[in-house]
Write a protein that holds these residues in place. Structure first.
Motif, PDB file in Angstrom:
ATOM      1  N   UNK A  40       1.061  -1.377  -0.318  1.00  0.00           N
ATOM      2  CA  UNK A  40       0.212   0.381  -0.169  1.00  0.00           C
ATOM      3  C   UNK A  40       0.900   0.925   0.260  1.00  0.00           C
ATOM      4  N   UNK A  41       1.957   1.333   1.003  1.00  0.00           N
ATOM      5  CA  UNK A  41       2.580   2.572   1.082  1.00  0.00           C
ATOM      6  C   UNK A  41       3.663   2.939  -0.271  1.00  0.00           C
ATOM      7  N   UNK A  42       4.245   0.873  -1.288  1.00  0.00           N
ATOM      8  CA  UNK A  42       4.876   1.223  -2.400  1.00  0.00           C
ATOM      9  C   UNK A  42       3.829   1.811  -3.575  1.00  0.00           C
ATOM     10  N   UNK A  43       2.723   1.955  -3.259  1.00  0.00           N
ATOM     11  CA  UNK A  43       2.250   2.064  -4.487  1.00  0.00           C
ATOM     12  C   UNK A  43       1.906   4.077  -4.192  1.00  0.00           C
ATOM     13  N   UNK A  44       1.310   4.650  -2.972  1.00  0.00           N
ATOM     14  CA  UNK A  44       0.831   5.343  -2.920  1.00  0.00           C
ATOM     15  C   UNK A  44       2.113   6.398  -3.140  1.00  0.00           C
ATOM     16  N   UNK A  48       1.863   9.368  -5.599  1.00  0.00           N
ATOM     17  CA  UNK A  48       2.066  10.361  -5.577  1.00  0.00           C
ATOM     18  C   UNK A  48       2.515  10.875  -4.581  1.00  0.00           C
ATOM     19  N   UNK A  49       4.308  11.120  -5.481  1.00  0.00           N
ATOM     20  CA  UNK A  49       5.386  11.489  -4.823  1.00  0.00           C
ATOM     21  C   UNK A  49       5.546  12.738  -4.182  1.00  0.00           C
ATOM     22  N   UNK A  50       4.348  13.704  -5.059  1.00  0.00           N
ATOM     23  CA  UNK A  50       4.502  14.941  -4.679  1.00  0.00           C
ATOM     24  C   UNK A  50       3.711  15.450  -2.706  1.00  0.00           C
ATOM     25  N   UNK A  51       3.655  14.367  -2.759  1.00  0.00           N
ATOM     26  CA  UNK A  51       2.530  14.053  -1.246  1.00  0.00           C
ATOM     27  C   UNK A  51       3.163  13.934  -0.597  1.00  0.00           C
ATOM     28  N   UNK A  52       3.939  14.722   0.791  1.00  0.00           N
ATOM     29  CA  UNK A  52       4.529  14.855   1.934  1.00  0.00           C
ATOM     30  C   UNK A  52       3.593  12.939   2.946  1.00  0.00           C
ATOM     31  N   UNK A  53       4.482  12.121   3.529  1.00  0.00           N
ATOM     32  CA  UNK A  53       3.411  11.041   4.429  1.00  0.00           C
ATOM     33  C   UNK A  53       2.721  11.595   5.115  1.00  0.00           C
ATOM     34  N   UNK A 100      10.764   1.671   1.033  1.00  0.00           N
ATOM     35  CA  UNK A 100       9.397   0.962   1.506  1.00  0.00           C
ATOM     36  C   UNK A 100      10.373  -0.257   0.802  1.00  0.00           C
ATOM     37  N   UNK A 101      11.000  -0.096  -0.579  1.00  0.00           N
ATOM     38  CA  UNK A 101      11.462  -1.985  -0.850  1.00  0.00           C
ATOM     39  C   UNK A 101      12.725  -2.358  -0.612  1.00  0.00           C
ATOM     40  N   UNK A 102      13.211  -1.937   0.356  1.00  0.00           N
ATOM     41  CA  UNK A 102      13.427  -2.913   1.282  1.00  0.00           C
ATOM     42  C   UNK A 102      13.368  -3.140   1.883  1.00  0.00           C
ATOM     43  N   UNK A 103      11.808  -2.819   2.824  1.00  0.00           N
ATOM     44  CA  UNK A 103      11.074  -3.550   3.321  1.00  0.00           C
ATOM     45  C   UNK A 103      10.271  -4.525   3.099  1.00  0.00           C
ATOM     46  N   UNK A 104       9.345  -4.402   1.356  1.00  0.00           N
ATOM     47  CA  UNK A 104       8.944  -4.914   1.139  1.00  0.00           C
ATOM     48  C   UNK A 104       9.755  -6.557   0.310  1.00  0.00           C
TER      49      UNK A 104
END
Length: 209
Positions: A40-44, A48-53, A100-104
């Motif tokens: 889910x956070x990977x896709x977001x 949506x890279x312009x939005x901060x977490x 995110x990629x590392x944890x996934x």
């Protein structure tokens, strides 16, 4: 029922391997759920890279506070998202995506490792039970009178030693692997989708055949 109890008695010498297989099965289901949750956070992060977490969390909080959402589900969802955010948030979008990629990757790696361990330990149980059964059948044949072998065909006797034991071997795999792992996966996945959206979960179960 008696046949099942007899099979369990055959498995008794291999309880250590079977217990290890079950533990690996639980961790396999757990890391499968983690990999699903981290998708889910990977896709977001990608779309949506312009939005901060923080902005995404605030937007999701406004959506989650709509009337009709159970409070405890919202509380669980926000706690999980806070924990996830503390793990993946970085100073830039690229750093966040990298984490995110590392944890996934680690979740999928451990899932496969535990899946391999479960299969490896279960193979010890299956082959051990098969060997014990074949040894018992062979010893039983040695005690039979010669007249018995004149009445029975050799092909039938060989089939009992090879094919019938092979069927039992596959039955053990189905009982202790498929019938145990699949319900765990369903349980973990259902918990995730209920936390994400209990309404969509209810709709999915309604239309499920």
């Amino acid at each position: 029922m008696k046949l099942f109890l007899r099979i369990l008695r055959r498995i008794k010498p291999y309880w250590a391997y079977l217990s290890g297989s079950m533990i690996c099965m639980v961790f396999y289901a757990l890391f499968s759920s983690v990999s699903l949750w981290m998708a889910i956070p990977f896709i977001k992060t990608i779309f949506y890279p312009q939005k901060t977490t923080l902005e995404r969390i605030e937007q999701e909080e406004r959506v989650d506070k709509t009337p009709g959402n159970p409070y405890f589900l919202n509380n669980i969802k926000m706690r999980l998202r806070e924990k996830t955010d503390s793990l993946i948030s970085g100073p830039t979008g690229r750093d966040t995506l990298r984490r995110v990629c590392l944890i996934l990757f680690l979740a999928i790696l451990f899932k496969n490792l535990f899946g391999y361990g479960q299969g490896y330990l279960m193979a010890h149980v299956e082959e051990g039970v098969s060997k014990d059964l074949r040894d018992s059948i062979y010893e039983h044949f040695q005690r039979l009178p010669l007249g018995y072998f004149n009445k029975e065909r050799a092909g039938v006797l060989i089939s009992r030693v090879t094919n019938d034991v092979g069927v039992l071997n596959r039955s053990l795999r189905v009982i202790f692997t498929n019938l145990s792992r699949d319900p765990l996966l369903i349980l973990f996945y259902t918990a995730i989708i209920v936390v994400l959206s209990w309404k969509l979960t209810l709709l999915a179960f309604t239309v499920m055949p």
